[in-house]
Scaffold this active site. Structure first.
Site, PDB file in Angstrom:
ATOM      1  N   LYS A  19       0.817  -1.217   0.000  1.00 55.81           N
ATOM      2  CA  LYS A  19       0.000   0.000   0.000  1.00 55.81           C
ATOM      3  C   LYS A  19       0.851   1.268   0.000  1.00 55.81           C
ATOM      4  O   LYS A  19       0.542   2.230  -0.692  1.00 55.81           O
ATOM      5  CB  LYS A  19      -0.922  -0.034   1.223  1.00 55.81           C
ATOM      6  CG  LYS A  19      -1.980   1.029   1.284  1.00 55.81           C
ATOM      7  CD  LYS A  19      -3.115   0.597   2.196  1.00 55.81           C
ATOM      8  CE  LYS A  19      -2.657   0.220   3.578  1.00 55.81           C
ATOM      9  NZ  LYS A  19      -2.425   1.380   4.450  1.00 55.81           N
ATOM     10  N   ARG A  93     -11.159   2.798   8.998  1.00 57.79           N
ATOM     11  CA  ARG A  93     -10.937   1.383   9.320  1.00 57.79           C
ATOM     12  C   ARG A  93     -12.198   0.718   9.858  1.00 57.79           C
ATOM     13  O   ARG A  93     -12.198  -0.493  10.072  1.00 57.79           O
ATOM     14  CB  ARG A  93      -9.808   1.251  10.342  1.00 57.79           C
ATOM     15  CG  ARG A  93      -8.462   1.643   9.756  1.00 57.79           C
ATOM     16  CD  ARG A  93      -7.318   1.232  10.631  1.00 57.79           C
ATOM     17  NE  ARG A  93      -6.035   1.543   9.994  1.00 57.79           N
ATOM     18  CZ  ARG A  93      -4.865   1.238  10.517  1.00 57.79           C
ATOM     19  NH1 ARG A  93      -4.801   0.621  11.662  1.00 57.79           N
ATOM     20  NH2 ARG A  93      -3.755   1.548   9.879  1.00 57.79           N
ATOM     21  N   ARG A 127      10.778  -7.300   6.264  1.00 58.03           N
ATOM     22  CA  ARG A 127      10.470  -5.877   6.417  1.00 58.03           C
ATOM     23  C   ARG A 127      11.294  -5.242   7.536  1.00 58.03           C
ATOM     24  O   ARG A 127      11.396  -5.777   8.629  1.00 58.03           O
ATOM     25  CB  ARG A 127       8.974  -5.727   6.716  1.00 58.03           C
ATOM     26  CG  ARG A 127       8.476  -4.323   6.588  1.00 58.03           C
ATOM     27  CD  ARG A 127       6.988  -4.325   6.423  1.00 58.03           C
ATOM     28  NE  ARG A 127       6.289  -4.281   7.695  1.00 58.03           N
ATOM     29  CZ  ARG A 127       5.073  -3.765   7.854  1.00 58.03           C
ATOM     30  NH1 ARG A 127       4.435  -3.265   6.820  1.00 58.03           N
ATOM     31  NH2 ARG A 127       4.493  -3.777   9.024  1.00 58.03           N
ATOM     32  N   ARG A 160      10.537  -4.927  13.437  1.00 52.07           N
ATOM     33  CA  ARG A 160       9.558  -4.812  14.513  1.00 52.07           C
ATOM     34  C   ARG A 160       9.188  -6.184  15.058  1.00 52.07           C
ATOM     35  O   ARG A 160       9.132  -7.163  14.336  1.00 52.07           O
ATOM     36  CB  ARG A 160       8.306  -4.095  14.007  1.00 52.07           C
ATOM     37  CG  ARG A 160       8.568  -2.656  13.675  1.00 52.07           C
ATOM     38  CD  ARG A 160       7.428  -1.941  12.999  1.00 52.07           C
ATOM     39  NE  ARG A 160       6.167  -2.667  12.924  1.00 52.07           N
ATOM     40  CZ  ARG A 160       5.036  -2.109  12.509  1.00 52.07           C
ATOM     41  NH1 ARG A 160       5.032  -0.846  12.136  1.00 52.07           N
ATOM     42  NH2 ARG A 160       3.921  -2.793  12.437  1.00 52.07           N
ATOM     43  N   ARG A 171      -2.413 -10.398  12.992  1.00 51.30           N
ATOM     44  CA  ARG A 171      -2.709  -9.052  12.476  1.00 51.30           C
ATOM     45  C   ARG A 171      -3.535  -9.121  11.196  1.00 51.30           C
ATOM     46  O   ARG A 171      -4.454  -8.320  10.988  1.00 51.30           O
ATOM     47  CB  ARG A 171      -1.406  -8.292  12.219  1.00 51.30           C
ATOM     48  CG  ARG A 171      -0.734  -7.787  13.485  1.00 51.30           C
ATOM     49  CD  ARG A 171       0.649  -7.263  13.191  1.00 51.30           C
ATOM     50  NE  ARG A 171       0.622  -6.073  12.358  1.00 51.30           N
ATOM     51  CZ  ARG A 171       1.603  -5.727  11.531  1.00 51.30           C
ATOM     52  NH1 ARG A 171       2.664  -6.504  11.396  1.00 51.30           N
ATOM     53  NH2 ARG A 171       1.525  -4.622  10.830  1.00 51.30           N
TER      54      ARG A 171
END
Length: 223
Positions: A19, A93, A127, A160, A171
């Site tokens: 995104k 959201r 990531r 992270r 998630r």
């Protein structure tokens, strides 16, 4: 003299769907202002604004930030961009937030990136993040210029804790549960456009062609 028509779009997609990359390309190609809800929320918490302090209090206590608080924060920033075409990322959201946005603005299109969860899981474990800015890199398809360092500041990148496979699965499921009603809300309004694929570079040409059809020529590259 042709009128300059404001174009307002929302982009949706699970964490790791590409995104951020697609948003950056839309901003560069079509001149829309990229508005990240995460950036706005972080800025308000850091600046200790009234709503920022309220939001931090909720987060510190492990509570969800109320929809109306987030909506007020985002809509306040949007009001400062009344004359700009924009791409809103990370908001809404929930259906409640979508309704609040609709009450204030007409959303022309909602771009939904549909990427298989397995692809995302593989992607997220590659990531790395620059925490102060929120900039995200991927060692496979969007690596930093210098391994381990942020392109802009040269500061170290970190992986992270929530990019572990188990956390990523939770998630993604949470995202699916939360946003499916929002997608259905926009689908029923006839403004949802879904782009499916496993690679950002293969999805992008379809997004670009779609926006070329949707956007008036005079609107492009107007900042």
């Amino acid at each position: 003299m042709s009128l300059h028509r404001i174009f307002r779009a929302v982009i949706m997609g699970p964490p790791g769907s590409g995104k951020g990359t697609v948003s950056a390309r839309i901003t560069k190609t079509f001149g829309l202002k990229h508005i990240s809800s995460g950036d706005i929320l972080r800025a308000n918490i850091n600046a200790k604004t009234e709503l920022g302090l309220l939001m931090k209090s909720c987060i510190d206590q492990g509570q969800l930030v109320p929809d109306d608080v987030i909506s007020r924060l985002i809509l306040r920033d949007l009001r400062a961009m009344e004359q700009n075409s924009w791409l809103l990322d990370g908001f809404p959201r929930t259906v409640s937030q979508a309704e609040a946005l609709d009450d204030a603005y007409t959303v022309d299109t909602v771009i939904n990136l549909n990427v298989p969860f397995q692809t995302i899981k593989e992607r997220l474990t590659s990531r790395w993040t620059h925490l102060p800015s929120g900039r995200v890199y991927n060692t496979d398809f969007n690596p930093p210029k210098v391994p381990g360092l942020d392109d802009v500041t040269g500061e170290p990148l970190v992986q992270r804790d929530d990019d572990t496979p188990g956390t990523v699965t939770r998630r993604l499921k949470s995202y699916e549960t939360q946003t499916e009603p929002v997608l259905e809300y926009y689908r029923s309004k006839g403004v949802l456009q879904t782009f499916s694929g496993t690679e950002t570079n293969k999805i992008w040409p379809h997004v670009e062609a779609f926006l070329h059809r949707k956007l008036p020529t005079a609107n492009r590259n107007v900042a």
